[in-house]
Design an enzyme around this catalytic site. Sequence first.
Site, PDB file in Angstrom:
ATOM      1  N   ASP A 196       1.089  -1.325   0.048  1.00 24.50           N
ATOM      2  CA  ASP A 196       0.177  -0.250  -0.056  1.00 24.50           C
ATOM      3  C   ASP A 196       0.930   1.288  -0.202  1.00 24.50           C
ATOM      4  O   ASP A 196       1.895   1.191   0.620  1.00 24.50           O
ATOM      5  CB  ASP A 196      -0.790  -0.084   1.332  1.00 24.50           C
ATOM      6  CG  ASP A 196      -2.032   0.944   0.909  1.00 24.50           C
ATOM      7  OD1 ASP A 196      -3.236   0.527   1.172  1.00 24.50           O
ATOM      8  OD2 ASP A 196      -1.955   2.042   1.062  1.00 24.50           O
ATOM      9  N   GLY A 220     -26.377   1.390   2.702  1.00 23.94           N
ATOM     10  CA  GLY A 220     -25.258   2.297   2.700  1.00 23.94           C
ATOM     11  C   GLY A 220     -24.033   1.666   2.492  1.00 23.94           C
ATOM     12  O   GLY A 220     -23.927   0.285   2.107  1.00 23.94           O
ATOM     13  N   CYS A 250     -20.055  -0.098  -0.783  1.00 23.28           N
ATOM     14  CA  CYS A 250     -20.294  -0.796  -1.893  1.00 23.28           C
ATOM     15  C   CYS A 250     -21.591  -0.675  -2.820  1.00 23.28           C
ATOM     16  O   CYS A 250     -21.608  -0.158  -3.627  1.00 23.28           O
ATOM     17  CB  CYS A 250     -20.219  -2.276  -1.746  1.00 23.28           C
ATOM     18  SG  CYS A 250     -18.657  -2.807  -1.041  1.00 23.28           S
TER      19      CYS A 250
HETATM   20  C1  UGA Z   1     -21.906  -5.760   0.014  1.00 24.14           C
HETATM   21  C2  UGA Z   1     -22.314  -7.260  -0.048  1.00 24.14           C
HETATM   22  O1  UGA Z   1     -23.249  -7.806   0.712  1.00 24.14           O
HETATM   23  C3  UGA Z   1     -21.105  -7.958  -0.363  1.00 24.14           C
HETATM   24  O2  UGA Z   1     -21.422  -9.341  -1.042  1.00 24.14           O
HETATM   25  C4  UGA Z   1     -20.077  -7.304  -1.387  1.00 24.14           C
HETATM   26  O3  UGA Z   1     -18.814  -8.213  -1.327  1.00 24.14           O
HETATM   27  C5  UGA Z   1     -19.588  -6.080  -0.846  1.00 24.14           C
HETATM   28  O4  UGA Z   1     -21.018  -5.036  -0.621  1.00 24.14           O
HETATM   29  C6  UGA Z   1     -18.798  -5.181  -1.728  1.00 24.14           C
HETATM   30  O5  UGA Z   1     -19.185  -5.252  -2.846  1.00 24.14           O
HETATM   31  O6  UGA Z   1     -17.529  -5.212  -1.360  1.00 24.14           O
HETATM   32  P1  UGA Z   1     -21.514  -4.704   2.778  1.00 24.14           P
HETATM   33  O7  UGA Z   1     -21.468  -3.283   2.179  1.00 24.14           O
HETATM   34  O8  UGA Z   1     -20.346  -5.060   3.755  1.00 24.14           O
HETATM   35  O9  UGA Z   1     -21.460  -6.103   1.436  1.00 24.14           O
HETATM   36  O10 UGA Z   1     -22.590  -4.714   3.579  1.00 24.14           O
HETATM   37  P2  UGA Z   1     -24.197  -5.715   3.431  1.00 24.14           P
HETATM   38  O11 UGA Z   1     -24.098  -6.525   4.465  1.00 24.14           O
HETATM   39  O12 UGA Z   1     -24.406  -6.445   2.147  1.00 24.14           O
HETATM   40  O13 UGA Z   1     -25.282  -4.288   3.622  1.00 24.14           O
HETATM   41  C7  UGA Z   1     -25.270  -3.312   2.812  1.00 24.14           C
HETATM   42  C8  UGA Z   1     -26.259  -2.343   3.303  1.00 24.14           C
HETATM   43  O14 UGA Z   1     -27.520  -2.934   3.014  1.00 24.14           O
HETATM   44  C9  UGA Z   1     -26.227  -1.872   4.759  1.00 24.14           C
HETATM   45  O15 UGA Z   1     -26.537  -0.597   5.062  1.00 24.14           O
HETATM   46  C10 UGA Z   1     -27.352  -2.694   5.308  1.00 24.14           C
HETATM   47  O16 UGA Z   1     -28.072  -1.952   6.528  1.00 24.14           O
HETATM   48  C11 UGA Z   1     -28.361  -2.666   4.237  1.00 24.14           C
HETATM   49  N1  UGA Z   1     -29.435  -3.734   4.371  1.00 24.14           N
HETATM   50  C12 UGA Z   1     -29.021  -5.164   4.243  1.00 24.14           C
HETATM   51  C13 UGA Z   1     -30.732  -3.416   4.426  1.00 24.14           C
HETATM   52  O17 UGA Z   1     -31.123  -2.466   4.448  1.00 24.14           O
HETATM   53  N2  UGA Z   1     -31.692  -4.607   4.474  1.00 24.14           N
HETATM   54  C14 UGA Z   1     -31.169  -5.991   4.479  1.00 24.14           C
HETATM   55  O18 UGA Z   1     -32.169  -6.771   4.078  1.00 24.14           O
HETATM   56  C15 UGA Z   1     -29.626  -5.938   4.196  1.00 24.14           C
END
Ligand code: UGA
Length: 435
Positions: free
Chosen positions: A30, A254, A257
């Site tokens: 990095d 949020g 990603c």
């Molecule tokens: C997401 C994907 O789930 C991963 O598979 C992917 O690798 C990653 O992006 C990426 O592209 O690097 P992440 O951003 O860590 O992962 O979080 P998530 O658990 O997917 O949640 C994303 C958002 O959706 C959060 O704000 C969460 O609160 C919201 N969410 C999730 C909801 O509002 N409702 C749900 O039912 C699930």
Amino acid sequence: MKVLIVGTGYVGLVTGVCFASQGHEVLCVDADSQKVRPLQAGDCPIYEDGLQSLLREQLRAGRLRFAEDVPQTAAYEVALIAVGTPSRADGAADLTNVFAVAKDLGQKLQPRAVVATKSTVPVGTGDKLERMLVDMGRTDLHVASTPEFLREGTAIKDTLYPPRLVFGIADAHSAEVLKVLHAGVEAPAVVCSRATAEMIKYASNAFLATKISFINEIANICARVDADVSQVAIGMGMDPRIGGSFLRAGLGYGGSCFPKDTRALVNIAGDVDYDFKLLKAVVEVNQLQRTAPLRQLTDWLNDLSGKHIAILGVAFKPGTDDTRESAALELAHALREQGARLTFYDPVVRRCPVHGSASIPVLDDPYLAVGDADAAVVVTEWPEIVDLDWPLVRQQMRQPFLYDGRNVLEPHTMQSLGFTFANVGRRAMPAALQV
Ligand code: UGA
């Protein structure tokens, strides 16, 4: 296998630590010395369950190293590009870092090395990287795409035990190298073209984001027709064709990603003259969803100027200290514009970088945060927030207004504690139906 990883953000760091734990010899590079030095000393810059201890274990075992530069003669069989691809003003992904790293690798890697993108990159990037390397005279390097699907908070488990691997390749050597690299990961692999692999990543994130915006719209309708979105989601999710995950209604998605990748895919489609109407609506619904508490608070309190609002949860989701595109930031910004006075509580985040102002301190005592508040809003469903002593919260507050932006509090219980309560389309179960 000798593995080089460039970029020690969430993806690069977790990937590096996990590959080292599987016996590979890993060098993580990095350019930011502020990141590299603590990592060399075994200090993890991000809050991720289990990462710090696994990092230290791999450093001690001598399988993992950190450096600020790719070595001049780099004898690595595979080099993974895991640098950031931030959103440009128009929503497209900014690939400046990806191409700068690839150029550097083109100058330093030994023949036959595979250069693979781990960062989420627009469809066609692998082909462009290959053209750039060929123009540099490096016809002896191979370009591949192996996107990651890890979630913050469960990143190690997602990396070591993923439901699938994706290998985007243009030649048999790349396929073989990626197979050996992932030998310790038991998961089916989709072997496809680079463009297909790049699209699998975007389509997966966009589809999950679509599920979230879909259930949020259903929730908004539920609120108007006296139905309960939580039960609707359970009822829908039992159908295996639909599946129950990512159907939690709330303040929208949020993080680093979904917001970035949905905007980027709209752009990728636009670049090939395709109007991705559905995904545009997903993005718009998400935007609106974040301001739902503002509308309710205004309804309750009329003029928000001078009102004290407690924001419970600052991280974009539980299990992380990441505040990127967190619903809390946007809500805080909007509330401040209305002249509200804000306090914040989060179990791990210590400062809230509200847009347009210096970052605001976040309290680690929830009862202090709600002290004398006119209203409280649950923004992140941390267990520490769900399990608060709610009678005590009510006692501490000046007025009884409570908005549950993640549908984690039982409406009937909250009402019986004296709260004036609202949520995202979840209703109190009538006593007669409670079993
Ligand atoms: C997401 C994907 O789930 C991963 O598979 C992917 O690798 C990653 O992006 C990426 O592209 O690097 P992440 O951003 O860590 O992962 O979080 P998530 O658990 O997917 O949640 C994303 C958002 O959706 C959060 O704000 C969460 O609160 C919201 N969410 C999730 C909801 O509002 N409702 C749900 O039912 C699930």
